[in-house]
Design a protein around this motif. Structure first.
Motif, PDB file in Angstrom:
ATOM      1  N   ASP A   1       0.826  -1.206   0.000  1.00  0.00           N
ATOM      2  CA  ASP A   1       0.000   0.000   0.000  1.00  0.00           C
ATOM      3  C   ASP A   1       0.863   1.260   0.000  1.00  0.00           C
ATOM      4  OD1 ASP A   1      -2.395  -1.396  -0.035  1.00  0.00           O
ATOM      5  OD2 ASP A   1      -2.483  -1.545   2.154  1.00  0.00           O
ATOM      6  N   ARG A   2       1.974   1.216   0.707  1.00  0.00           N
ATOM      7  CA  ARG A   2       2.844   2.381   0.763  1.00  0.00           C
ATOM      8  C   ARG A   2       3.411   2.718  -0.615  1.00  0.00           C
ATOM      9  NH1 ARG A   2       6.302   0.680   6.196  1.00  0.00           N
ATOM     10  NH2 ARG A   2       4.622   1.034   7.710  1.00  0.00           N
ATOM     11  N   VAL A   3       3.829   1.688  -1.331  1.00  0.00           N
ATOM     12  CA  VAL A   3       4.414   1.908  -2.657  1.00  0.00           C
ATOM     13  C   VAL A   3       3.349   2.393  -3.636  1.00  0.00           C
ATOM     14  CG1 VAL A   3       5.488   0.758  -4.636  1.00  0.00           C
ATOM     15  CG2 VAL A   3       6.320   0.302  -2.325  1.00  0.00           C
ATOM     16  N   ARG A   4       2.134   1.894  -3.516  1.00  0.00           N
ATOM     17  CA  ARG A   4       1.058   2.320  -4.421  1.00  0.00           C
ATOM     18  C   ARG A   4       0.786   3.830  -4.301  1.00  0.00           C
ATOM     19  NH1 ARG A   4      -1.691  -2.665  -2.774  1.00  0.00           N
ATOM     20  NH2 ARG A   4      -1.664  -4.148  -4.521  1.00  0.00           N
ATOM     21  N   HIS A   5       1.089   4.410  -3.164  1.00  0.00           N
ATOM     22  CA  HIS A   5       0.817   5.826  -2.949  1.00  0.00           C
ATOM     23  C   HIS A   5       1.923   6.735  -3.488  1.00  0.00           C
ATOM     24  CE1 HIS A   5      -2.217   4.260  -0.080  1.00  0.00           C
ATOM     25  NE2 HIS A   5      -2.848   5.397  -0.330  1.00  0.00           N
ATOM     26  N   VAL A   6       3.010   6.147  -3.975  1.00  0.00           N
ATOM     27  CA  VAL A   6       4.063   6.962  -4.604  1.00  0.00           C
ATOM     28  C   VAL A   6       3.529   7.446  -5.952  1.00  0.00           C
ATOM     29  CG1 VAL A   6       6.414   6.971  -5.503  1.00  0.00           C
ATOM     30  CG2 VAL A   6       5.882   5.692  -3.412  1.00  0.00           C
ATOM     31  N   LYS A   7       3.611   8.732  -6.203  1.00  0.00           N
ATOM     32  CA  LYS A   7       2.972   9.327  -7.381  1.00  0.00           C
ATOM     33  C   LYS A   7       3.502   8.768  -8.696  1.00  0.00           C
ATOM     34  CE  LYS A   7       1.672  13.748  -5.284  1.00  0.00           C
ATOM     35  NZ  LYS A   7       1.814  15.228  -5.363  1.00  0.00           N
ATOM     36  N   THR A   8       4.772   8.416  -8.747  1.00  0.00           N
ATOM     37  CA  THR A   8       5.356   7.941 -10.010  1.00  0.00           C
ATOM     38  C   THR A   8       5.136   6.451 -10.245  1.00  0.00           C
ATOM     39  OG1 THR A   8       7.480   7.660  -8.851  1.00  0.00           O
ATOM     40  CG2 THR A   8       7.145   9.717 -10.080  1.00  0.00           C
ATOM     41  N   VAL A   9       4.514   5.756  -9.314  1.00  0.00           N
ATOM     42  CA  VAL A   9       4.262   4.313  -9.445  1.00  0.00           C
ATOM     43  C   VAL A   9       2.928   4.106 -10.152  1.00  0.00           C
ATOM     44  CG1 VAL A   9       3.785   2.176  -8.204  1.00  0.00           C
ATOM     45  CG2 VAL A   9       5.634   3.681  -7.442  1.00  0.00           C
ATOM     46  N   THR A  10       2.940   3.293 -11.198  1.00  0.00           N
ATOM     47  CA  THR A  10       1.714   3.011 -11.951  1.00  0.00           C
ATOM     48  C   THR A  10       1.081   1.684 -11.557  1.00  0.00           C
ATOM     49  OG1 THR A  10       3.005   2.015 -13.753  1.00  0.00           O
ATOM     50  CG2 THR A  10       2.499   4.366 -13.918  1.00  0.00           C
ATOM     51  N   SER A  11       1.905   0.709 -11.173  1.00  0.00           N
ATOM     52  CA  SER A  11       1.372  -0.588 -10.738  1.00  0.00           C
ATOM     53  C   SER A  11       2.431  -1.302  -9.908  1.00  0.00           C
ATOM     54  CB  SER A  11       0.961  -1.460 -11.933  1.00  0.00           C
ATOM     55  OG  SER A  11       2.060  -1.679 -12.794  1.00  0.00           O
ATOM     56  N   VAL A  12       1.974  -2.212  -9.065  1.00  0.00           N
ATOM     57  CA  VAL A  12       2.897  -2.955  -8.207  1.00  0.00           C
ATOM     58  C   VAL A  12       2.301  -4.335  -7.916  1.00  0.00           C
ATOM     59  CG1 VAL A  12       1.880  -1.939  -6.132  1.00  0.00           C
ATOM     60  CG2 VAL A  12       4.157  -2.927  -6.009  1.00  0.00           C
ATOM     61  N   ALA A  13       3.176  -5.329  -7.819  1.00  0.00           N
ATOM     62  CA  ALA A  13       2.771  -6.690  -7.455  1.00  0.00           C
ATOM     63  C   ALA A  13       3.764  -7.234  -6.450  1.00  0.00           C
ATOM     64  CB  ALA A  13       2.702  -7.588  -8.686  1.00  0.00           C
ATOM     65  N   GLY A  14       3.254  -8.015  -5.500  1.00  0.00           N
ATOM     66  CA  GLY A  14       4.115  -8.577  -4.477  1.00  0.00           C
ATOM     67  C   GLY A  14       4.365 -10.060  -4.701  1.00  0.00           C
ATOM     68  N   ALA A  15       5.453 -10.543  -4.121  1.00  0.00           N
ATOM     69  CA  ALA A  15       5.792 -11.969  -4.177  1.00  0.00           C
ATOM     70  C   ALA A  15       6.520 -12.343  -2.904  1.00  0.00           C
ATOM     71  CB  ALA A  15       6.654 -12.280  -5.395  1.00  0.00           C
ATOM     72  N   THR A  16       6.332 -13.590  -2.504  1.00  0.00           N
ATOM     73  CA  THR A  16       7.006 -14.094  -1.306  1.00  0.00           C
ATOM     74  C   THR A  16       7.728 -15.381  -1.657  1.00  0.00           C
ATOM     75  OG1 THR A  16       5.246 -13.194   0.096  1.00  0.00           O
ATOM     76  CG2 THR A  16       6.688 -14.856   1.066  1.00  0.00           C
ATOM     77  N   SER A  17       9.014 -15.439  -1.352  1.00  0.00           N
ATOM     78  CA  SER A  17       9.795 -16.655  -1.592  1.00  0.00           C
ATOM     79  C   SER A  17       9.592 -17.600  -0.417  1.00  0.00           C
ATOM     80  CB  SER A  17      11.270 -16.316  -1.746  1.00  0.00           C
ATOM     81  OG  SER A  17      11.479 -15.522  -2.888  1.00  0.00           O
ATOM     82  N   LEU A  18       9.199 -18.830  -0.726  1.00  0.00           N
ATOM     83  CA  LEU A  18       8.967 -19.839   0.298  1.00  0.00           C
ATOM     84  C   LEU A  18      10.128 -20.824   0.316  1.00  0.00           C
ATOM     85  CD1 LEU A  18       5.190 -20.546  -0.449  1.00  0.00           C
ATOM     86  CD2 LEU A  18       6.161 -18.905   1.175  1.00  0.00           C
ATOM     87  N   SER A  19      10.507 -21.268   1.481  1.00  0.00           N
ATOM     88  CA  SER A  19      11.639 -22.181   1.619  1.00  0.00           C
ATOM     89  C   SER A  19      11.194 -23.511   2.210  1.00  0.00           C
ATOM     90  CB  SER A  19      12.724 -21.546   2.496  1.00  0.00           C
ATOM     91  OG  SER A  19      12.208 -21.205   3.774  1.00  0.00           O
ATOM     92  N   ASN A  20      12.127 -24.471   2.152  1.00  0.00           N
ATOM     93  CA  ASN A  20      11.902 -25.812   2.724  1.00  0.00           C
ATOM     94  C   ASN A  20      10.728 -26.530   2.075  1.00  0.00           C
ATOM     95  OD1 ASN A  20      14.034 -25.410   4.633  1.00  0.00           O
ATOM     96  ND2 ASN A  20      12.617 -24.283   5.955  1.00  0.00           N
ATOM     97  N   ILE A  21      10.557 -26.298   0.779  1.00  0.00           N
ATOM     98  CA  ILE A  21       9.508 -27.005   0.035  1.00  0.00           C
ATOM     99  C   ILE A  21      10.158 -27.756  -1.113  1.00  0.00           C
ATOM    100  CG2 ILE A  21       7.401 -26.776  -1.329  1.00  0.00           C
ATOM    101  CD1 ILE A  21       6.754 -24.266   0.199  1.00  0.00           C
ATOM    102  N   THR A  22       9.918 -29.037  -1.178  1.00  0.00           N
ATOM    103  CA  THR A  22      10.482 -29.872  -2.228  1.00  0.00           C
ATOM    104  C   THR A  22       9.467 -30.030  -3.355  1.00  0.00           C
ATOM    105  OG1 THR A  22      11.819 -31.100  -0.644  1.00  0.00           O
ATOM    106  CG2 THR A  22      11.453 -32.114  -2.789  1.00  0.00           C
TER     107      THR A  22
END
Length: 390
Positions: A79-100
């Motif tokens: 949400d913080r990044v979306r409020h930056v005036k020069t930002v047009t779009s943003v997507a998040g990702a989370t790296s998961l560990s210990n998964i085979t």
């Protein structure tokens, strides 16, 4: 004019009367010019492909990563990044560990398992990073809301698993079955996605007890504001709190790879110059031998009134013809090679107009310089001595 035509006719006849010898001396400038064309053409085509990729994907993509392998960005960072005036779009990702990851009950290899990355991502990821589907579909809002066990596979991983378009396949994440709903095309700006398994954030929370906090943000900004936005994003993400997010510009890495080609280009040009030098020495050597072998011919022509100048000019013209023939064949060979490689790799074919002209000029120059000594040697021969030796 008649004397010039006669001279050119004699020089041409001298070349084509000894086809094997002519082919050998033509090979020198041919290989040199072909190498010159190939090196410059391939590097220019590779750069053209990079430029085309950057034009299609844009240079306004930023990637924000949490510092440290196990750390995450603040939960409110999206949400913080979306409020930056020069930002047009943003997507998040989370790296998961210990998964085979496996496509059967067992993992194919430890190396494969280690190289596979599991990421929980937002459905908006493709539109933000410019990714396209090879087949199938990407994760959508229904998948995310329901927590459905659906995955999208990166291009490299799909090749490893032998996924066929339209095939119903299931992969196992720590033994839990996930349905493959699509496969990504290679992502030039984010090659790490090519070896990733992408799942929804809800599935990560339900199956792997993830807290839903992103570890990476993919941010698209207004063109022309990339560097300015990159400088303020760390503060925007943390609001001055702890942590020091790392902001990178993927297009800079792609541009840097094109600059590395300059070293390869210079090395190739040095090899082309060496080939031309060897070719020039070959021309001088073979034509010098030709002068010795044709002493009787030279003696007869001198005896019937041909001047030293005309004798020397004949051999000089032969060297000139060798340069022209070798240069033209080298241009055609080099251009054909560049076109074949560009077609095979789906590059944009780029051959600057000056390159063939420069190649022909270099070939002719090398041949002419190499022909000076044999021409002078032939011109110095005395008629009586050559007839006696002949």
């Amino acid at each position: 004019m008649r004397h010039i035509r006669d001279l050119l006719g004699v020089a041409t006849a001298g070349l084509f009367a000894r086809k094997a010898r002519t082919a050998l001396i033509v090979a020198g400038p041919l290989l040199g010019v072909a190498a010159l064309m190939g090196v410059i053409g391939l590097t220019d085509s590779a750069k053209g492909d990079v430029q085309t990729t950057l034009q299609s994907l844009g240079t306004n993509l930023l990637v924000v990563n949490a510092s440290g392998q196990s750390q995450k960005l603040p939960s409110a960072s999206l949400d913080r990044v979306r409020h930056v005036k020069t930002v047009t779009s943003v997507a998040g990702a989370t790296s998961l560990s210990n998964i085979t990851v496996s496509d059967t009950d067992t993992v194919r290899s430890e190396e494969q398992a280690a190289a596979t990355q599991i990421r929980a991502v937002d459905p908006s990821l493709p539109s933000v990073v410019g990714a396209r589907m090879r087949w199938g579909r990407f994760l959508n809002s229904w998948d995310n809301d329901s927590g459905d066990r659906a995955v999208v596979i990166g291009a490299n991983l799909a090749q490893v698993y032998g996924l066929v378009p339209g095939e119903v396949r299931t992969i196992l994440l720590n033994g839990r079955p996930y349905a493959v709903v699509g496969v990504l095309q290679p992502v030039p700006l984010l090659s790490d996605l090519d070896n990733s398994v992408l799942i929804t954030r809800t599935a990560a929370v339900n199956d792997w007890s993830d807290d839903g906090t992103p570890s990476t943000l993919y941010v698209r900004v207004v063109e022309g504001t990339t560097q300015a936005t990159a400088s303020i994003l760390p503060t925007a993400v943390t609001y001055g709190g702890p942590g020091n997010p790392i902001v990178s510009v993927p297009s800079d890495l792609l541009s840097a790879s094109a600059k590395v080609d300059a070293t390869l280009r210079n090395t190739g040009l040095a090899m082309a110059a060496l080939a031309l030098l060897v070719g020039g020495l070959g021309i001088a050597n073979v034509m010098s031998i030709s002068v010795i072998q044709r002493q009787a011919e030279i003696g007869i022509r001198r005896a019937v009134g041909h001047s030293r100048f005309l004798i020397g000019a004949q051999f000089f013209a032969e060297a000139l013809f060798v340069g022209v023939i070798g240069g033209v064949l080298g241009i055609l060979s080099g251009a054909g090679f560049v076109a074949a490689v560009a077609l095979d790799r789906n590059w944009v074919l780029v051959i600057e107009p000056w390159v063939p002209a420069a190649g022909l000029a270099v070939a002719v120059s090398v041949a002419v310089i190499a022909g000076i000594y044999p021409a002078m040697k032939a011109a110095r021969l005395e008629p009586l001595a050559t007839l006696r030796l002949g």
